[in-house]
Design a protein around this motif. Structure first.
Motif, PDB file in Angstrom:
ATOM      1  N   ASP A  57       0.487   0.121  -3.033  1.00 50.29           N
ATOM      2  CA  ASP A  57       1.512  -0.797  -3.508  1.00 50.29           C
ATOM      3  C   ASP A  57       1.086  -1.188  -4.913  1.00 50.29           C
ATOM      4  N   GLU A 104      10.917   3.343  -3.710  1.00 50.18           N
ATOM      5  CA  GLU A 104      11.480   2.259  -4.502  1.00 50.18           C
ATOM      6  C   GLU A 104      12.542   1.561  -3.656  1.00 50.18           C
ATOM      7  N   HIS A 130       6.122   1.599 -11.558  1.00 49.45           N
ATOM      8  CA  HIS A 130       5.135   0.841 -12.334  1.00 49.45           C
ATOM      9  C   HIS A 130       4.030   1.735 -12.880  1.00 49.45           C
ATOM     10  N   ASP A 190      14.329  -2.810  -3.040  1.00 49.54           N
ATOM     11  CA  ASP A 190      14.104  -4.246  -3.090  1.00 49.54           C
ATOM     12  C   ASP A 190      13.132  -4.690  -2.010  1.00 49.54           C
ATOM     13  N   GLU A 234       4.390   2.644  -3.087  1.00 50.85           N
ATOM     14  CA  GLU A 234       5.481   1.683  -3.191  1.00 50.85           C
ATOM     15  C   GLU A 234       5.529   1.161  -4.625  1.00 50.85           C
ATOM     16  N   TRP A 235       6.727   0.998  -5.160  1.00 53.86           N
ATOM     17  CA  TRP A 235       6.952   0.519  -6.534  1.00 53.86           C
ATOM     18  C   TRP A 235       6.360   1.496  -7.551  1.00 53.86           C
ATOM     19  N   LYS A 289      10.214  -0.188   2.859  1.00 54.65           N
ATOM     20  CA  LYS A 289       9.197   0.731   2.337  1.00 54.65           C
ATOM     21  C   LYS A 289       8.003   0.843   3.286  1.00 54.65           C
ATOM     22  N   THR A 342      -0.141  -4.839  -0.426  1.00 52.06           N
ATOM     23  CA  THR A 342       0.284  -5.637  -1.576  1.00 52.06           C
ATOM     24  C   THR A 342      -0.879  -6.193  -2.385  1.00 52.06           C
ATOM     25  N   TYR A 358       2.924  -2.696  -7.254  1.00 51.95           N
ATOM     26  CA  TYR A 358       3.811  -3.714  -7.834  1.00 51.95           C
ATOM     27  C   TYR A 358       3.070  -4.628  -8.803  1.00 51.95           C
TER      28      TYR A 358
END
Length: 156
Positions: free
Chosen positions: A79, A34, A109, A36, A105-106, A41, A62, A81
């Motif tokens: 990812d 996690e 969620h 910004d 990543e993220w 990451k 992404t 996100y």
């Protein structure tokens, strides 16, 4: 839950930290990241990939959600996100309980889909290349991993 912290001052130190962790990973390891945008990451994941002797270039998944790489263990770089519903089942269990290493990543969620044992890492931007890594090990293998790493020094 015990927290471990490591502050890095350069991208090279981020790579060294990730590489040290990567050398202690095991089949079925799950790491959540996690932070910004621009926190590091994917840079961190590249250091893990290097330790796993992955030759392909690692970049952010992404738009594809999951990228797979072959090395000592397979690396599943995710990812999540763009996943809008925590309950959306995309078969993450197949990755989490496999013979590979999963990096998400993220991960917040998909919190309800994460395995009970994992290493959660929060990355905070402190400056242009300065970062604070906070490690939250959940489960004995991840506590042992953090204990092994806590006394290691980062050298550029």
């Amino acid at each position: 839950m015990k927290k471990y912290q490591v502050e890095v001052n350069t991208l090279k130190q981020t790579n060294v930290l990730a590489n040290k962790i990567g050398k202690h990973l095991f089949k079925g390891a799950v790491i959540t990241l996690e932070g910004d945008l621009g926190a590091g990451k994917t840079t961190f994941t590249k250091g893990i990939a290097e330790a796993l002797e992955i030759k392909k270039t690692v970049n952010s998944p992404t738009f594809t959600i999951i990228k797979e790489y072959e090395g000592i263990y397979p690396l599943y770089h995710m990812d999540v996100y763009r996943i809008e519903d925590d309950l959306e089942d995309l078969g993450f269990d197949e990755y989490f309980y496999s013979n590979g290493v999963s990096i998400i990543e993220w991960a917040s969620h998909i919190k309800s889909q994460l395995p009970n044992e994992r290493l959660e890492i929060d990355i905070t931007i402190l400056g242009e290349t300065k970062r604070l890594f906070e490690f939250y090990p959940i489960g004995k293998p991840y506590i042992q991993l953090c204990e092994v790493l806590k006394d290691e020094k980062l050298v550029d």
